[in-house]
Design a protein around this motif. Structure first.
Motif, mmCIF file in Angstrom:
data_model
loop_
_atom_site.group_PDB
_atom_site.id
_atom_site.type_symbol
_atom_site.label_atom_id
_atom_site.label_comp_id
_atom_site.label_asym_id
_atom_site.label_seq_id
_atom_site.Cartn_x
_atom_site.Cartn_y
_atom_site.Cartn_z
ATOM 1 N N LYS A 291 0.814 -1.226 0.000
ATOM 2 C CA LYS A 291 0.000 0.000 0.000
ATOM 3 C C LYS A 291 0.847 1.275 0.000
ATOM 4 O O LYS A 291 0.320 2.361 -0.238
ATOM 5 C CB LYS A 291 -0.916 0.014 1.228
ATOM 6 N N ALA A 292 2.144 1.118 0.283
ATOM 7 C CA ALA A 292 3.012 2.316 0.351
ATOM 8 C C ALA A 292 3.204 2.910 -1.039
ATOM 9 O O ALA A 292 3.560 2.197 -1.975
ATOM 10 C CB ALA A 292 4.360 1.942 0.959
ATOM 11 N N ARG A 293 2.967 4.212 -1.179
ATOM 12 C CA ARG A 293 3.096 4.889 -2.463
ATOM 13 C C ARG A 293 4.301 5.826 -2.486
ATOM 14 O O ARG A 293 5.005 5.942 -3.481
ATOM 15 C CB ARG A 293 1.823 5.714 -2.757
ATOM 16 N N VAL A 294 4.537 6.513 -1.375
ATOM 17 C CA VAL A 294 5.647 7.463 -1.288
ATOM 18 C C VAL A 294 6.939 6.689 -1.053
ATOM 19 O O VAL A 294 6.946 5.658 -0.389
ATOM 20 C CB VAL A 294 5.424 8.474 -0.137
ATOM 21 N N ALA A 295 8.038 7.219 -1.576
ATOM 22 C CA ALA A 295 9.331 6.543 -1.495
ATOM 23 C C ALA A 295 9.754 6.315 -0.046
ATOM 24 O O ALA A 295 10.232 5.224 0.318
ATOM 25 C CB ALA A 295 10.395 7.346 -2.227
ATOM 26 N N ASP A 296 9.592 7.357 0.783
ATOM 27 C CA ASP A 296 9.979 7.217 2.196
ATOM 28 C C ASP A 296 9.144 6.135 2.887
ATOM 29 O O ASP A 296 9.660 5.347 3.696
ATOM 30 C CB ASP A 296 9.802 8.555 2.938
ATOM 31 N N ALA A 297 7.852 6.133 2.573
ATOM 32 C CA ALA A 297 6.956 5.133 3.189
ATOM 33 C C ALA A 297 7.342 3.721 2.743
ATOM 34 O O ALA A 297 7.329 2.774 3.536
ATOM 35 C CB ALA A 297 5.503 5.428 2.822
ATOM 36 N N ARG A 298 7.699 3.576 1.440
ATOM 37 C CA ARG A 298 8.097 2.267 0.930
ATOM 38 C C ARG A 298 9.399 1.801 1.587
ATOM 39 O O ARG A 298 9.555 0.630 1.927
ATOM 40 C CB ARG A 298 8.291 2.321 -0.582
ATOM 41 N N SER A 299 10.326 2.750 1.784
ATOM 42 C CA SER A 299 11.601 2.410 2.413
ATOM 43 C C SER A 299 11.386 1.919 3.840
ATOM 44 O O SER A 299 11.958 0.908 4.276
ATOM 45 C CB SER A 299 12.529 3.627 2.415
#
Length: 321
Positions: free
Chosen positions: A139-147
């Motif tokens: 569900k993570a879309r933003v790069a920081d959130a995915r990291s």
């Protein structure tokens, strides 16, 4: 999955064997409950006389009242003393079985199995944590959130793998549990063998004291001086090694049967299971036909019931006129 099934099966049968052994060692459910309560309260179970010891005391007391100098009184005292020895042997057997057989089984149920349940539950929780981390990464879309989600997933995966390995080792350890229980089972068999051998020896000694090893009895229903039937009292030895009655004690009926090579009716005194196809199984109180066969062991006769024939032990028979 196979290890899980094996663990559950081990728990199920260990519990059943343990409970049934407790029933064998202490048939009285009230006494079992009392012993359980003492154990829960961490108190010592009070010593009490068992049934053999109670019977022994009763026989000894009655023997002294009838008079140790009388045949009946002295026999009661001898029997009572032997019953007390049997009671003491039973207590030792129960104590040995409880320590070497029941305790290890109980330790598995209350210790190892509970540890397996706890670690297996923990593995389920780690599986849920891992699934949740995977969903957050999807569900993570933003790069920081995915990291951040990827780091969380790696940690969750690592914890799950570690817990899976711990659980796997515990489940596989059930084989060593079986090996341990096998040793305990052998100890239990040894204890049973020693107990029954000891009891047998006590009874043989008592028989010798009473002079019935073996002895010749006159039929109690006959008037004095009449000897229409006589028997040898069997000992507890296996049928294959029944003692041969001394020639001087052989009944007239048996001597006549052997000398004439004829047949005679005989009443069966005790049940007997044939040990081979050459023997005939017997039921107490049935009447069969017996005959003497040349070169047959003196302990045996040839028995016949209808069309069935086979060797039968003399000590299990009462020859009839």
């Amino acid at each position: 999955v196979n290890f899980n099934i094996r663990v559950e099966s081990t728990k199920h049968w260990t519990e059943k064997i343990m409970k049934q052994t407790e029933v064998l060692l202490q048939p009285n459910p009230n006494v079992r409950m009392e012993e359980f309560l003492y154990e829960m309260l961490d108190k010592k179970v009070p010593m009490r006389a068992n049934n053999h010891e109670l019977l022994g005391e009763c026989m000894i007391d009655s023997g002294h009242e009838f008079g140790p100098g009388t045949a009946y009184g002295s026999t009661l005292i001898k029997c009572g003393e032997t019953e007390k020895l049997l009671g003491s042997a039973e207590k030792e057997f129960i104590q040995s079985s409880a320590i070497n057989f029941l305790t290890p089984f109980r330790n598995f149920i209350e210790g190892d199995f509970k540890t397996i349940l706890k670690e297996r539950k923990l593995l389920q929780n780690k599986r849920l944590d891992l699934d949740a981390a995977k969903n957050r990464l999807k569900k993570a879309r933003v790069a920081d959130a995915r990291s951040a989600a990827e780091i969380e997933l790696r940690i969750a995966q690592s914890e799950f793998d570690r817990q899976a390995e711990i659980t796997r080792l515990l489940l596989e350890g059930i084989s060593s549990t079986h090996a341990h229980h096998l040793r305990c089972l052998n100890d239990f068999v040894d204890a049973q063998a020693a107990y029954y051998a000891q009891c047998y020896q006590y009874m043989v000694n008592l028989q010798k004291q009473l002079g019935s090893f073996p002895s010749t009895f006159s039929n109690n229903n006959q008037p004095a001086g009449s000897s229409s039937a006589s028997i040898w009292v069997p000992t507890a030895q296996p049928a294959a090694s029944l003692p041969a009655p001394p020639p001087s004690q052989a009944s007239p009926a048996l001597n006549e049967l052997r000398s004439t090579s004829g047949t005679r009716k005989a009443r069966v005194l005790y049940d007997y299971d044939a040990a081979s196809s050459s023997e005939l199984s017997l039921l107490a109180d049935e009447v069969i036909t017996v005959s003497s066969v040349p070169d047959m062991d003196t302990d045996w006769l040839m028995g016949q019931r209808g069309n069935q024939k086979g060797k039968v032990p003399i000590t299990y028979l009462e020859l009839l006129n």
